[in-house]
Design a protein around this motif. Structure first.
Motif, PDB file in Angstrom:
ATOM      1  N   ASN A  77       0.794  -1.638   0.467  1.00  0.00           N
ATOM      2  CA  ASN A  77      -0.097  -0.026   0.135  1.00  0.00           C
ATOM      3  C   ASN A  77       1.213   1.220   0.141  1.00  0.00           C
ATOM      4  OD1 ASN A  77      -1.392   2.369   0.760  1.00  0.00           O
ATOM      5  ND2 ASN A  77      -2.805   1.368   2.051  1.00  0.00           N
ATOM      6  N   SER A  78       0.857   2.109  -1.070  1.00  0.00           N
ATOM      7  CA  SER A  78       2.023   3.692  -1.261  1.00  0.00           C
ATOM      8  C   SER A  78       1.618   4.182  -0.254  1.00  0.00           C
ATOM      9  CB  SER A  78       1.484   3.855  -2.781  1.00  0.00           C
ATOM     10  OG  SER A  78       0.160   4.144  -2.778  1.00  0.00           O
ATOM     11  N   PHE A  79       0.753   4.285   0.506  1.00  0.00           N
ATOM     12  CA  PHE A  79       0.319   4.740   1.633  1.00  0.00           C
ATOM     13  C   PHE A  79       1.694   4.674   3.004  1.00  0.00           C
ATOM     14  CE2 PHE A  79      -0.854   5.780   6.258  1.00  0.00           C
ATOM     15  CZ  PHE A  79      -1.344   6.482   6.101  1.00  0.00           C
ATOM     16  N   PHE A  80       1.672   3.351   2.699  1.00  0.00           N
ATOM     17  CA  PHE A  80       2.441   3.075   4.054  1.00  0.00           C
ATOM     18  C   PHE A  80       4.793   3.471   3.654  1.00  0.00           C
ATOM     19  CE2 PHE A  80      -0.449   0.783   6.062  1.00  0.00           C
ATOM     20  CZ  PHE A  80      -0.299   1.125   7.057  1.00  0.00           C
ATOM     21  N   ALA A  81       5.008   3.389   2.431  1.00  0.00           N
ATOM     22  CA  ALA A  81       5.732   3.943   1.976  1.00  0.00           C
ATOM     23  C   ALA A  81       6.095   5.823   2.126  1.00  0.00           C
ATOM     24  CB  ALA A  81       6.042   3.706   0.233  1.00  0.00           C
ATOM     25  N   GLU A  82       4.935   6.302   1.774  1.00  0.00           N
ATOM     26  CA  GLU A  82       4.404   7.224   2.003  1.00  0.00           C
ATOM     27  C   GLU A  82       5.284   7.764   3.328  1.00  0.00           C
ATOM     28  OE1 GLU A  82       2.216   9.748   0.115  1.00  0.00           O
ATOM     29  OE2 GLU A  82       1.444   8.293  -1.066  1.00  0.00           O
ATOM     30  N   LEU A  83       4.604   6.995   4.635  1.00  0.00           N
ATOM     31  CA  LEU A  83       4.518   7.195   5.870  1.00  0.00           C
ATOM     32  C   LEU A  83       5.827   7.319   6.227  1.00  0.00           C
ATOM     33  CD1 LEU A  83       2.631   6.516   8.925  1.00  0.00           C
ATOM     34  CD2 LEU A  83       4.814   5.935   8.611  1.00  0.00           C
ATOM     35  N   ALA A  84       7.050   5.983   5.354  1.00  0.00           N
ATOM     36  CA  ALA A  84       8.274   5.651   5.508  1.00  0.00           C
ATOM     37  C   ALA A  84       9.076   6.749   5.450  1.00  0.00           C
ATOM     38  CB  ALA A  84       8.904   5.166   4.710  1.00  0.00           C
ATOM     39  N   VAL A  85       8.651   7.731   4.097  1.00  0.00           N
ATOM     40  CA  VAL A  85       9.601   8.311   3.305  1.00  0.00           C
ATOM     41  C   VAL A  85       9.890   9.930   4.401  1.00  0.00           C
ATOM     42  CG1 VAL A  85       8.892  10.499   1.593  1.00  0.00           C
ATOM     43  CG2 VAL A  85       9.658   8.170   0.977  1.00  0.00           C
ATOM     44  N   GLY A  86       8.097  10.046   5.391  1.00  0.00           N
ATOM     45  CA  GLY A  86       8.307  11.297   6.239  1.00  0.00           C
ATOM     46  C   GLY A  86       8.848  10.306   7.495  1.00  0.00           C
ATOM     47  N   VAL A  87       8.682   9.297   7.548  1.00  0.00           N
ATOM     48  CA  VAL A  87       9.505   9.298   8.928  1.00  0.00           C
ATOM     49  C   VAL A  87      11.367   9.311   8.911  1.00  0.00           C
ATOM     50  CG1 VAL A  87      10.520   6.761  10.392  1.00  0.00           C
ATOM     51  CG2 VAL A  87       8.539   7.513   9.580  1.00  0.00           C
ATOM     52  N   ASP A  88      11.376   9.006   7.521  1.00  0.00           N
ATOM     53  CA  ASP A  88      12.934   9.140   6.649  1.00  0.00           C
ATOM     54  C   ASP A  88      13.650  10.434   6.988  1.00  0.00           C
ATOM     55  OD1 ASP A  88      15.618   7.044   5.922  1.00  0.00           O
ATOM     56  OD2 ASP A  88      15.451   8.717   4.187  1.00  0.00           O
ATOM     57  N   MET A  89      12.670  11.559   6.334  1.00  0.00           N
ATOM     58  CA  MET A  89      12.625  12.744   6.500  1.00  0.00           C
ATOM     59  C   MET A  89      13.453  13.464   7.639  1.00  0.00           C
ATOM     60  SD  MET A  89      10.009  14.735   4.348  1.00  0.00           S
ATOM     61  CE  MET A  89       9.869  14.070   2.628  1.00  0.00           C
ATOM     62  N   VAL A  90      13.032  12.747   8.765  1.00  0.00           N
ATOM     63  CA  VAL A  90      13.389  12.908  10.675  1.00  0.00           C
ATOM     64  C   VAL A  90      14.506  12.684  11.024  1.00  0.00           C
ATOM     65  CG1 VAL A  90      12.014  14.024  12.921  1.00  0.00           C
ATOM     66  CG2 VAL A  90      11.064  14.381  10.779  1.00  0.00           C
ATOM     67  N   VAL A  91      14.648  11.437  10.979  1.00  0.00           N
ATOM     68  CA  VAL A  91      15.056  10.218  11.318  1.00  0.00           C
ATOM     69  C   VAL A  91      16.502  10.995  10.312  1.00  0.00           C
ATOM     70  CG1 VAL A  91      13.731   8.912  12.436  1.00  0.00           C
ATOM     71  CG2 VAL A  91      15.245   8.373  10.007  1.00  0.00           C
ATOM     72  N   GLN A  92      16.934  10.500   9.361  1.00  0.00           N
ATOM     73  CA  GLN A  92      18.478  11.061   9.089  1.00  0.00           C
ATOM     74  C   GLN A  92      18.609  12.153   9.366  1.00  0.00           C
ATOM     75  OE1 GLN A  92      18.163  12.087   3.973  1.00  0.00           O
ATOM     76  NE2 GLN A  92      19.509  10.361   4.221  1.00  0.00           N
ATOM     77  N   SER A  93      17.899  13.227   9.297  1.00  0.00           N
ATOM     78  CA  SER A  93      18.662  14.392   9.830  1.00  0.00           C
ATOM     79  C   SER A  93      18.987  14.769  10.938  1.00  0.00           C
ATOM     80  CB  SER A  93      17.828  16.020   9.547  1.00  0.00           C
ATOM     81  OG  SER A  93      16.595  15.398  10.216  1.00  0.00           O
ATOM     82  N   ALA A  94      18.817  13.946  11.762  1.00  0.00           N
ATOM     83  CA  ALA A  94      19.213  13.855  12.861  1.00  0.00           C
ATOM     84  C   ALA A  94      20.368  12.864  13.922  1.00  0.00           C
ATOM     85  CB  ALA A  94      17.538  12.915  14.006  1.00  0.00           C
ATOM     86  N   GLY A  95      20.421  12.443  12.397  1.00  0.00           N
ATOM     87  CA  GLY A  95      21.746  11.067  11.983  1.00  0.00           C
ATOM     88  C   GLY A  95      21.415   9.817  12.490  1.00  0.00           C
ATOM     89  N   PHE A  96      20.312   9.904  12.632  1.00  0.00           N
ATOM     90  CA  PHE A  96      19.814   8.120  12.526  1.00  0.00           C
ATOM     91  C   PHE A  96      19.141   7.466  11.744  1.00  0.00           C
ATOM     92  CE2 PHE A  96      19.006   9.638  16.621  1.00  0.00           C
ATOM     93  CZ  PHE A  96      19.073   9.168  17.853  1.00  0.00           C
ATOM     94  N   VAL A  97      19.467   5.943  11.713  1.00  0.00           N
ATOM     95  CA  VAL A  97      19.478   5.597  10.424  1.00  0.00           C
ATOM     96  C   VAL A  97      18.136   4.764  10.500  1.00  0.00           C
ATOM     97  CG1 VAL A  97      21.351   3.206  10.789  1.00  0.00           C
ATOM     98  CG2 VAL A  97      19.986   3.790   8.259  1.00  0.00           C
ATOM     99  N   GLN A  98      17.252   3.855   9.335  1.00  0.00           N
ATOM    100  CA  GLN A  98      15.429   4.133   9.315  1.00  0.00           C
ATOM    101  C   GLN A  98      16.207   2.309   9.041  1.00  0.00           C
ATOM    102  OE1 GLN A  98      11.509   3.955   7.363  1.00  0.00           O
ATOM    103  NE2 GLN A  98      12.654   5.398   6.992  1.00  0.00           N
ATOM    104  N   PHE A  99      15.895   1.008  10.147  1.00  0.00           N
ATOM    105  CA  PHE A  99      15.088  -0.501   9.146  1.00  0.00           C
ATOM    106  C   PHE A  99      13.789  -0.227   9.229  1.00  0.00           C
ATOM    107  CE2 PHE A  99      19.798  -2.398  11.537  1.00  0.00           C
ATOM    108  CZ  PHE A  99      19.869  -1.600  10.676  1.00  0.00           C
ATOM    109  N   LEU A 100      13.824  -0.921   7.673  1.00  0.00           N
ATOM    110  CA  LEU A 100      12.013  -0.622   7.538  1.00  0.00           C
ATOM    111  C   LEU A 100      11.760  -2.485   7.109  1.00  0.00           C
ATOM    112  CD1 LEU A 100       9.923   0.650   6.969  1.00  0.00           C
ATOM    113  CD2 LEU A 100      10.315   0.835   4.679  1.00  0.00           C
TER     114      LEU A 100
END
Length: 356
Positions: A77-100
């Protein structure tokens, strides 16, 4: 006082097996029969045991982990792909990496990936729970002080933070709009009945119907998988009714796209012969033909907000649960039979009064 760490010996005693058997289970050895393996795994889950693969090195590093776990129930469901992009925008700028990771609605798969993420020292977890998830599933994480933010699907009693959209208000606005266009037989299509989101959206639908002075008919509520295929199935059943509906509010956009497919297969035109309203406003909704009228919940925004909540708890060093309900808005495009002259990219926005 801090509770003593559960050891392999504790697991062995509780399961009634030897320490070496527990070790073999942890190593995934084929020497252990399936019955014993299941028994040991069940005891480990019950006692909140987590196998640390990196031993001393990972134990030392886990406190300083820069990993955020993200677990969703349906990545198709593309909804969750968009949600994951939103998460990545924030965590990446804070120096974290996302495990999906994707669970495909499997509670067993969810337990496996969450356990694996803990073994690798995640700093926090964002999760859209699989069906049949129980509040107790997150009890070990809460006990370990690992921040958890539940998104999209609320989980009462879990004692973790949550962020959900205003499902009731959104569905009420969709029904009100269709009633305003002259529809009196409006169906509710799609979704699994055993989820909190389904209950909330169905409650909004029913409230919208009754507020408009219309009768609520159980036959117009047709559950299905919350997918495009589910939408095709649901509209087939709706059209087969003796008194067929003339419009439908759909559990999500994926279902709405399937409904449009099913209508065309029967030589009925969405927005012309039958009104369709979705829920989510994924990117494809703008480019669909006809452009999809839908309730916008801003999936990227939910991802960003959830990540901000999680990082706040991580930086504070404590996991204090908070609950956030985000506002929604109805975006009128062409699939409902109105607003066909509106630009497909944006549509006409209708403000929803939620009382909040």
């Amino acid at each position: 006082m801090t509770k003593a760490r559960v050891t392999v010996i504790d697991i062995a005693k509780a399961a009634g097996v030897s320490k070496s058997t527990v070790s073999l289970v942890l190593q995934g050895s084929s020497l252990v029969n399936e019955g014993t393996r299941s028994k040991v795994n069940a005891v480990m889950r019950e006692m909140g045991y987590v196998y640390n693969r990196g031993a001393a090195n990972l134990r030392q590093a886990s406190a300083k982990s820069r990993i955020i776990g993200v677990v969703v129930n349906d990545l198709t469901n593309s909804f969750f792909a968009e949600l994951a992009v939103g998460v990545d925008m924030v965590v990446q700028s804070a120096g974290f990496v996302q495990f999906l990771s994707n669970t495909s609605e499997s509670i067993d798969r969810q337990r496996e990936v969450v356990a694996s993420m803990r073994e690798h020292g995640i700093s926090g977890l964002i999760v859209s729970p699989a069906r049949a998830t129980d509040a107790a599933d997150f009890k070990p994480l809460v006990a370990a002080g690992i921040p958890v933010v539940v998104v999209v699907r609320n989980l009462p009693g879990a004692k973790v933070s949550s962020i959900v959209s205003d499902n009731r208000a959104g569905m009420m606005s969709a029904v009100k709009h269709l009633v305003g266009l002259g529809h009196t037989r409006i169906a509710f299509l799609g979704g699994f009945p055993d989820t909190a989101v389904f209950d909330d959206r169905l409650a909004g639908y029913r409230s919208g119907v009754e507020t408009a002075g219309l009768d609520y008919h159980e036959e117009l509520v047709i559950a299905s998988a919350p997918s495009r295929a589910g939408g095709v199935e649901a509209i087939g059943k709706a059209i087969a009714l003796a008194r067929r509906p003339t419009a439908a509010v759909c559990f999500n956009d994926a279902v709405a796209f399937g409904v449009c497919d099913g209508l065309r297969a029967r030589r009925l035109e969405p927005g012309g012969d039958f009104a369709v309203v979705g829920f989510d406003d994924v990117i494809e909704a703008q480019a669909a033909v006809p452009a999809l009228t839908t309730v916008s919940v801003d999936p990227q925004g939910i991802g960003r907000r959830g990540a901000q909540m999680l990082l706040k708890q991580i930086n504070a060093g404590k996991a204090e649960a908070e609950t956030v309900t985000t506002a929604v808005r109805l975006v009128v495009r062409e699939s409902c039979g109105a607003g066909k002259t509106a630009p497909a990219r944006t549509g006409k926005s209708v403000k929803i009064e939620t009382g909040r």
